[in-house]
Write a protein that holds these residues in place. Sequence first.
Motif, PDB file in Angstrom:
ATOM      1  N   ILE A   1       0.842  -1.190   0.000  1.00 27.15           N
ATOM      2  CA  ILE A   1       0.000   0.000   0.000  1.00 27.15           C
ATOM      3  C   ILE A   1       0.877   1.238   0.000  1.00 27.15           C
ATOM      4  O   ILE A   1       2.078   1.174   0.263  1.00 27.15           O
ATOM      5  CB  ILE A   1      -0.937   0.053   1.226  1.00 27.15           C
ATOM      6  N   LYS A   2       0.267   2.374  -0.282  1.00 27.21           N
ATOM      7  CA  LYS A   2       0.914   3.670  -0.136  1.00 27.21           C
ATOM      8  C   LYS A   2       0.408   4.309   1.157  1.00 27.21           C
ATOM      9  O   LYS A   2      -0.801   4.362   1.404  1.00 27.21           O
ATOM     10  CB  LYS A   2       0.598   4.572  -1.326  1.00 27.21           C
ATOM     11  N   LEU A   3       1.339   4.786   1.957  1.00 27.98           N
ATOM     12  CA  LEU A   3       0.994   5.386   3.242  1.00 27.98           C
ATOM     13  C   LEU A   3       1.111   6.902   3.154  1.00 27.98           C
ATOM     14  O   LEU A   3       2.184   7.452   2.896  1.00 27.98           O
ATOM     15  CB  LEU A   3       1.922   4.856   4.339  1.00 27.98           C
ATOM     16  N   VAL A   4      -0.025   7.585   3.367  1.00 27.18           N
ATOM     17  CA  VAL A   4      -0.078   9.044   3.371  1.00 27.18           C
ATOM     18  C   VAL A   4      -0.283   9.499   4.820  1.00 27.18           C
ATOM     19  O   VAL A   4      -1.237   9.080   5.475  1.00 27.18           O
ATOM     20  CB  VAL A   4      -1.227   9.565   2.486  1.00 27.18           C
ATOM     21  N   LEU A   5       0.617  10.331   5.303  1.00 29.19           N
ATOM     22  CA  LEU A   5       0.552  10.812   6.673  1.00 29.19           C
ATOM     23  C   LEU A   5       0.034  12.248   6.675  1.00 29.19           C
ATOM     24  O   LEU A   5       0.623  13.129   6.059  1.00 29.19           O
ATOM     25  CB  LEU A   5       1.945  10.756   7.308  1.00 29.19           C
ATOM     26  N   ASN A   6      -1.093  12.460   7.355  1.00 29.35           N
ATOM     27  CA  ASN A   6      -1.649  13.807   7.472  1.00 29.35           C
ATOM     28  C   ASN A   6      -1.273  14.371   8.841  1.00 29.35           C
ATOM     29  O   ASN A   6      -1.828  13.973   9.865  1.00 29.35           O
ATOM     30  CB  ASN A   6      -3.169  13.784   7.308  1.00 29.35           C
ATOM     31  N   VAL A   7      -0.322  15.293   8.853  1.00 28.35           N
ATOM     32  CA  VAL A   7       0.160  15.876  10.108  1.00 28.35           C
ATOM     33  C   VAL A   7      -0.685  17.116  10.402  1.00 28.35           C
ATOM     34  O   VAL A   7      -0.423  18.204   9.891  1.00 28.35           O
ATOM     35  CB  VAL A   7       1.655  16.241  10.009  1.00 28.35           C
ATOM     36  N   SER A   8      -1.712  16.938  11.224  1.00 25.30           N
ATOM     37  CA  SER A   8      -2.620  18.051  11.509  1.00 25.30           C
ATOM     38  C   SER A   8      -2.066  18.965  12.598  1.00 25.30           C
ATOM     39  O   SER A   8      -2.384  20.158  12.640  1.00 25.30           O
ATOM     40  CB  SER A   8      -4.000  17.532  11.912  1.00 25.30           C
ATOM     41  N   ASP A   9      -1.254  18.418  13.497  1.00 25.14           N
ATOM     42  CA  ASP A   9      -0.581  19.205  14.532  1.00 25.14           C
ATOM     43  C   ASP A   9       0.813  18.636  14.742  1.00 25.14           C
ATOM     44  O   ASP A   9       1.021  17.413  14.640  1.00 25.14           O
ATOM     45  CB  ASP A   9      -1.342  19.166  15.863  1.00 25.14           C
ATOM     46  N   LEU A  10       1.745  19.503  15.054  1.00 23.18           N
ATOM     47  CA  LEU A  10       3.110  19.061  15.304  1.00 23.18           C
ATOM     48  C   LEU A  10       3.251  18.534  16.731  1.00 23.18           C
ATOM     49  O   LEU A  10       2.746  19.128  17.675  1.00 23.18           O
ATOM     50  CB  LEU A  10       4.092  20.217  15.105  1.00 23.18           C
ATOM     51  N   TRP A  11       3.926  17.420  16.849  1.00 26.42           N
ATOM     52  CA  TRP A  11       4.296  16.905  18.166  1.00 26.42           C
ATOM     53  C   TRP A  11       5.677  16.280  18.014  1.00 26.42           C
ATOM     54  O   TRP A  11       6.015  15.805  16.934  1.00 26.42           O
ATOM     55  CB  TRP A  11       3.261  15.885  18.658  1.00 26.42           C
ATOM     56  N   PRO A  12       6.541  16.330  18.980  1.00 28.39           N
ATOM     57  CA  PRO A  12       6.304  16.844  20.334  1.00 28.39           C
ATOM     58  C   PRO A  12       6.381  18.377  20.453  1.00 28.39           C
ATOM     59  O   PRO A  12       6.284  18.903  21.557  1.00 28.39           O
ATOM     60  CB  PRO A  12       7.430  16.202  21.137  1.00 28.39           C
TER      61      PRO A  12
ATOM     62  N   ALA B   1       4.294  20.708  19.795  1.00 29.42           N
ATOM     63  CA  ALA B   1       3.107  21.287  20.422  1.00 29.42           C
ATOM     64  C   ALA B   1       3.163  21.140  21.936  1.00 29.42           C
ATOM     65  O   ALA B   1       2.734  22.041  22.680  1.00 29.42           O
ATOM     66  CB  ALA B   1       1.846  20.631  19.874  1.00 29.42           C
ATOM     67  N   MET B   2       3.683  20.014  22.418  1.00 29.95           N
ATOM     68  CA  MET B   2       3.796  19.798  23.860  1.00 29.95           C
ATOM     69  C   MET B   2       4.788  20.773  24.480  1.00 29.95           C
ATOM     70  O   MET B   2       4.603  21.232  25.604  1.00 29.95           O
ATOM     71  CB  MET B   2       4.210  18.354  24.130  1.00 29.95           C
ATOM     72  N   VAL B   3       5.842  21.086  23.729  1.00 24.93           N
ATOM     73  CA  VAL B   3       6.810  22.077  24.192  1.00 24.93           C
ATOM     74  C   VAL B   3       6.141  23.446  24.272  1.00 24.93           C
ATOM     75  O   VAL B   3       6.265  24.173  25.271  1.00 24.93           O
ATOM     76  CB  VAL B   3       8.036  22.132  23.256  1.00 24.93           C
ATOM     77  N   ASP B   4       5.400  23.817  23.214  1.00 25.90           N
ATOM     78  CA  ASP B   4       4.737  25.125  23.178  1.00 25.90           C
ATOM     79  C   ASP B   4       3.700  25.277  24.286  1.00 25.90           C
ATOM     80  O   ASP B   4       3.469  26.382  24.790  1.00 25.90           O
ATOM     81  CB  ASP B   4       4.080  25.350  21.811  1.00 25.90           C
ATOM     82  N   LEU B   5       3.065  24.166  24.663  1.00 22.13           N
ATOM     83  CA  LEU B   5       2.047  24.209  25.718  1.00 22.13           C
ATOM     84  C   LEU B   5       2.643  24.048  27.111  1.00 22.13           C
ATOM     85  O   LEU B   5       1.920  24.098  28.104  1.00 22.13           O
ATOM     86  CB  LEU B   5       1.008  23.106  25.479  1.00 22.13           C
ATOM     87  N   GLY B   6       3.957  23.845  27.175  1.00 20.71           N
ATOM     88  CA  GLY B   6       4.628  23.737  28.462  1.00 20.71           C
ATOM     89  C   GLY B   6       4.547  22.374  29.105  1.00 20.71           C
ATOM     90  O   GLY B   6       4.880  22.223  30.287  1.00 20.71           O
ATOM     91  N   SER B   7       4.131  21.336  28.359  1.00 22.21           N
ATOM     92  CA  SER B   7       4.000  19.997  28.923  1.00 22.21           C
ATOM     93  C   SER B   7       5.348  19.312  29.090  1.00 22.21           C
ATOM     94  O   SER B   7       5.566  18.568  30.058  1.00 22.21           O
ATOM     95  CB  SER B   7       3.093  19.129  28.048  1.00 22.21           C
ATOM     96  N   ILE B   8       6.243  19.506  28.134  1.00 17.18           N
ATOM     97  CA  ILE B   8       7.585  18.944  28.205  1.00 17.18           C
ATOM     98  C   ILE B   8       8.582  19.997  27.741  1.00 17.18           C
ATOM     99  O   ILE B   8       8.193  21.036  27.191  1.00 17.18           O
ATOM    100  CB  ILE B   8       7.737  17.668  27.339  1.00 17.18           C
ATOM    101  N   LYS B   9       9.871  19.725  27.951  1.00 18.55           N
ATOM    102  CA  LYS B   9      10.915  20.649  27.555  1.00 18.55           C
ATOM    103  C   LYS B   9      11.775  20.050  26.453  1.00 18.55           C
ATOM    104  O   LYS B   9      12.005  18.834  26.425  1.00 18.55           O
ATOM    105  CB  LYS B   9      11.796  21.016  28.755  1.00 18.55           C
ATOM    106  N   THR B  10      12.225  20.916  25.545  1.00 16.09           N
ATOM    107  CA  THR B  10      13.159  20.477  24.508  1.00 16.09           C
ATOM    108  C   THR B  10      14.415  19.928  25.188  1.00 16.09           C
ATOM    109  O   THR B  10      14.972  20.558  26.082  1.00 16.09           O
ATOM    110  CB  THR B  10      13.541  21.645  23.586  1.00 16.09           C
ATOM    111  N   GLY B  11      14.842  18.769  24.741  1.00 16.24           N
ATOM    112  CA  GLY B  11      16.030  18.158  25.329  1.00 16.24           C
ATOM    113  C   GLY B  11      15.721  17.165  26.419  1.00 16.24           C
ATOM    114  O   GLY B  11      16.615  16.420  26.854  1.00 16.24           O
ATOM    115  N   SER B  12      14.475  17.132  26.884  1.00 14.60           N
ATOM    116  CA  SER B  12      14.100  16.161  27.911  1.00 14.60           C
ATOM    117  C   SER B  12      14.054  14.757  27.313  1.00 14.60           C
ATOM    118  O   SER B  12      14.009  14.569  26.095  1.00 14.60           O
ATOM    119  CB  SER B  12      12.746  16.512  28.514  1.00 14.60           C
ATOM    120  N   PHE B  13      14.053  13.748  28.188  1.00 12.56           N
ATOM    121  CA  PHE B  13      14.000  12.359  27.727  1.00 12.56           C
ATOM    122  C   PHE B  13      12.719  12.103  26.933  1.00 12.56           C
ATOM    123  O   PHE B  13      12.746  11.475  25.869  1.00 12.56           O
ATOM    124  CB  PHE B  13      14.080  11.410  28.927  1.00 12.56           C
TER     125      PHE B  13
END
Length: 422
Positions: free
Chosen positions: A152-163, A165-177
């Motif tokens: 099959i052909k796999l098409v990925l629809n990225v509606s929101d960026l993660w991780p 978005a989690m960084v922008d919302l303060g849930s996690i930090k860049t560089g964290s595990f």
Amino acid sequence: MILKSNKFKNINEYISNNTDLNICIITHCYPPDFGAAPHQYAHMAESFRSIGHNVTVLTSHPYYPTGKLSYRDFFKLRRHVNINNVDVYRHWLIPSQKNSAFFRLLSMVTMLLSMLTSISLLRKRKIDVVIVQTPPITLPLLGILLKRLQNIKLVLNVSDLWPQAMVDLGSIKTGSFAYKILHRLEKFYYNKADFIITQSDETKNYIQNLGYKDVFLYRIGADINVFYPRKNANRNGKLKIVYTGVLGVAHGIFDLIKTVPFDALDCELHIYGDGIEERKIRNYIISKSLKNVILHPKVFYKEIPEVVKKYDVALISQKKYVKGTLPAKLYESLSLGMPVLFHGQGEGELLVTKHQCGFTSRPDNLEQFIKNIKALQRLSDKEHQQLSVRSRKAAVNNYDRDLQFSTFYEALKTVTESLIYV
């Protein structure tokens, strides 16, 4: 002056040129779920169906945005319905009712596990193309598994960026595990995809900067023949602002009514929607005896055009800046010829400024938001009409939903050429 559609291509023109494909769309939401994303997937599925392809949709039981399943669905692992000649298979999950990473992950995992029960169904249908939405971050695993099981052909629809978005919302930090693990998973999905689509230039640029060049911008857009301006856009009486959509934490409507003195400003805010903050908004309006903030019952999607037309200005609100996000209701507001009061940041803010169709303010600048309301109150009917015309023109020329699908389908054919032309 009211602009009309000037489509360069009708999707029905494709019918005589294509061999039928078996297409599967995997998404966490589909009508009657509330919001723009479910209706984008419905439009995509029905457009594929109208040009002769076979479409199967895997999704969850309706739960968005309330976070609740009906009693019937809570005890049903899978349910089949046919919506406008599209086969839709709805699956069980534990919906997330709390703003908690654990409950969100639990919801995504249970949705994936229940959808795994439909693999044999998809293999029997000899699926050619799978279009998978992410987030949820678990669903691409199902598409990758199908790709390994059959050609099959796999098409990925990225509606929101993660991780991110989690960084922008303060849930996690860049560089964290957690960030490192999720970022590796993100790039793993991009590597496995045959084609990547996304809904904003900001997201497209982000993915391309990671080294993935084959990314296509497929905006949600609006049905410009349904979301059509009223004939007389002149205002009567006090300024009437309307908000339609999800009443969640990220949208910040509850915070706005707590901090903006709509009664003192002598302008009305009319709210139509549903979500986890709906009860808080209702109780606050009652407790403070607000006269100019009116919470209406939720309306069905098909009723939105006629409801919004009654008002003067469309409010688009985002509490925090999250890279790549662009409120889809912006397109519908533009199509209706509504001047826009945009309270947020990012690509939506840039589009309003680019098309000169409204006023913008940042989430941390309530003073500017109030100034924008006063500026809208001072507009003459002629100036208000000019904003309206520019909004409609932007939608017709750039954000027509059928036009968006047509260009997406042309791009998709380059990926599925060996499947289409046999």
